[in-house]
Design an enzyme around this catalytic site. Sequence first.
Site, PDB file in Angstrom:
ATOM      1  N   ASP A   1      -3.943 -10.291 -16.220  1.00 53.98           N
ATOM      2  CA  ASP A   1      -4.983 -11.302 -16.092  1.00 53.98           C
ATOM      3  C   ASP A   1      -6.101 -10.994 -17.086  1.00 53.98           C
ATOM      4  OD1 ASP A   1      -6.473 -13.441 -14.601  1.00 53.98           O
ATOM      5  OD2 ASP A   1      -5.016 -12.918 -13.048  1.00 53.98           O
TER       6      ASP A   1
ATOM      7  N   ASP B   1      -8.020 -16.490 -17.085  1.00 55.53           N
ATOM      8  CA  ASP B   1      -8.880 -17.038 -16.038  1.00 55.53           C
ATOM      9  C   ASP B   1      -9.838 -18.103 -16.593  1.00 55.53           C
ATOM     10  OD1 ASP B   1      -9.491 -16.508 -13.170  1.00 55.53           O
ATOM     11  OD2 ASP B   1     -11.509 -16.110 -13.929  1.00 55.53           O
TER      12      ASP B   1
ATOM     13  N   ASN C   1      -0.545   4.555  -0.054  1.00 59.94           N
ATOM     14  CA  ASN C   1      -1.195   5.802   0.384  1.00 59.94           C
ATOM     15  C   ASN C   1      -1.948   5.679   1.709  1.00 59.94           C
ATOM     16  OD1 ASN C   1      -3.263   4.216  -0.471  1.00 59.94           O
ATOM     17  ND2 ASN C   1      -4.270   5.783  -1.711  1.00 59.94           N
TER      18      ASN C   1
ATOM     19  N   ASP D   1       0.841  -1.194   0.000  1.00 56.37           N
ATOM     20  CA  ASP D   1       0.000   0.000   0.000  1.00 56.37           C
ATOM     21  C   ASP D   1       0.876   1.243   0.000  1.00 56.37           C
ATOM     22  OD1 ASP D   1      -2.006   1.882   0.356  1.00 56.37           O
ATOM     23  OD2 ASP D   1      -2.097   1.575   2.538  1.00 56.37           O
TER      24      ASP D   1
ATOM     25  N   ASP E   1      -4.308   3.711   2.817  1.00 55.19           N
ATOM     26  CA  ASP E   1      -5.717   3.300   2.964  1.00 55.19           C
ATOM     27  C   ASP E   1      -5.851   1.809   3.301  1.00 55.19           C
ATOM     28  OD1 ASP E   1      -5.105   2.120   0.577  1.00 55.19           O
ATOM     29  OD2 ASP E   1      -6.765   2.998  -0.564  1.00 55.19           O
TER      30      ASP E   1
END
Length: 570
Positions: free
Chosen positions: A97, A200, A22, A20, A24
């Site tokens: 993906d 997928d 920032n 992460d 959050d």
Amino acid sequence: MRHWWQEAVIYQIYPRSFKDSNGDGIGDLQGIISKLDHLKWLGINVLWLSPFYKSPNADNGYDISDYQNIMDEFGTMADFDQLLAAAHQKGIKLIIDLVVNHSSDEHFWFQESRKSKDNPYRDYYIWRPPLNGHATPPNDWISFFSGKAWDLDPITNEYYLHLFAKKQPDLNWENPKLRQEIYKMMHFWCQKGVDGFRMDVIAFLSKDTSFPNYAEGQFGNLKSYANGPRIHEFLQEMHREVLCKYDVMTVGEAFGVESHQINDYVGKSRKELNMCFHFDYVGIDRDEKNFFKAKPNWKLSDLKAILAKWDVALGEEGWNSLYFGNHDNPRMVSRFGNDGAFHKKSAKMLATVLMTMRGTPYIYQGDEIGMTNTPFHDIKELDDIQAKNAWQELVVEGGADPVEFMKDMNLTSRDHARTPVCWDASRNAGFTDGERTWLKINPLYEKINVTAAYEDKNSILWYYKKLIAFRQATPTLIYGAYQDIAPEDEAIFAYSRVLESDMYLIIHNFSDKITYFTVPKESLPKTEGIWRCCLANYEVTNGETQPNNHPLEMRPYESRVYHFTEMNFE
Ligand code: TEU
Ligand code: CA
């Protein structure tokens, strides 16, 4: 012909859990950029990013509402462009993906599609009227995330198919317009310079449009979903329209594909995919009737038989993908190794297996430091829709024992792989500067973290670096023929790798006890020569280095890689 993707070592990032930037509590693209040097140092060649596209996160990004934009929490397209450029600048390729069996129900196409039966987007999805005019779904299929695979949409009073969550309606590949939209989207990413796709549930794209009920027997459901009548036509079209125009690699998630079918997908002359992940051992430690229940006494001989079977099936025509973990599975060291007394040894042993088999190895984030499963005490600590839906169906509605359910989840939950990567011993494991994280931090973070691993030259991390470099420099380990030399042994996993006159012998002890192993005579070379132990996860002294003339004493979770050099008599 040899290809770069055969020689690559690939590293998978699940963006939500990687780093992460920032505060959050959710991983993001800038977080990945800030850690590219870690991957460069490790020596990996290709980075596979799990979905980072716009998504309401019903299934953490595997439910895409806009294929050509970035998820709000992860950043912007400028961040993506920066990440791609930075990776390339460091010599790391990037694959993304491709999730096109289904989209999110919040995708514009589905929003339109559900409006009316004559909407131009109606046929982008799979709609069927209720059977006999009643509220009965077209067939008996169930979703991988519990409940029926059909949902009745009140607006038009028809069912749509969703093999996964309700919020993941299946796209209708029968519709050529839909297929063209997908190809256009793939061109968009290829033109940006991405180096390939992980696809997928790729074997599910083509459905039997008569929608029969489940086939009989074990895995009847998979037989109904996978390898549909037009799957190869679609993949060949995708290859013709998109893939052949770029130097990209492809790896399909071949859930539902059996070994005798695999070369129809990846055979050299097929013009479909480069390789696939097979699912044969995903269920090896699971109860046959209840996928969420662990079966602790899985047999090494079964695992080896599966690995050998696929190696033979692929032969010289296809190419394998090697993995022991990903974002859908528990941590590999907890599952196939020993995350207690032999944590370090067994993590190194599994890494040695991964890097010395025939195929392209995939490392899942955090495995390079031996991250383990995380204890989950309450269903509220889990995030995964698969677990939550199963809880609802089995415990809340079905009356199953909640304590038992959580016990199983502690072994089998997909969230084990999704807890944030532990970067250091500071609060929240250095994953975030914020107060909270979206999923709990593994409580072992003070001991098992990247910074600690860098500081200890004996760590799992340094061993991975050594292994990766060794593999990349050793064509025999990449291309050499694979032969299991002790298929029946329940403790020792031993095999040879041979390329022309070059030979390696690789021996692992999958048990927590000292085990003696004698290399069978017929597996030894006919010529005179010298054996050298060139890699091991224990100290190996000189006296022990000859595998050919006496039983080897293999310590708990020991791995040894021997190289044979022919004696020069001149
Ligand atoms: O996985 C396919 C899939 O069927 C798994 O979710 C399977 O149920 C799981 O391995 C069992 O634990 C792919 C993605 O990898 C997965 O994350 C997605 O949830 C799924 O497709 C739907 O897109
Ligand atoms: Ca963030």
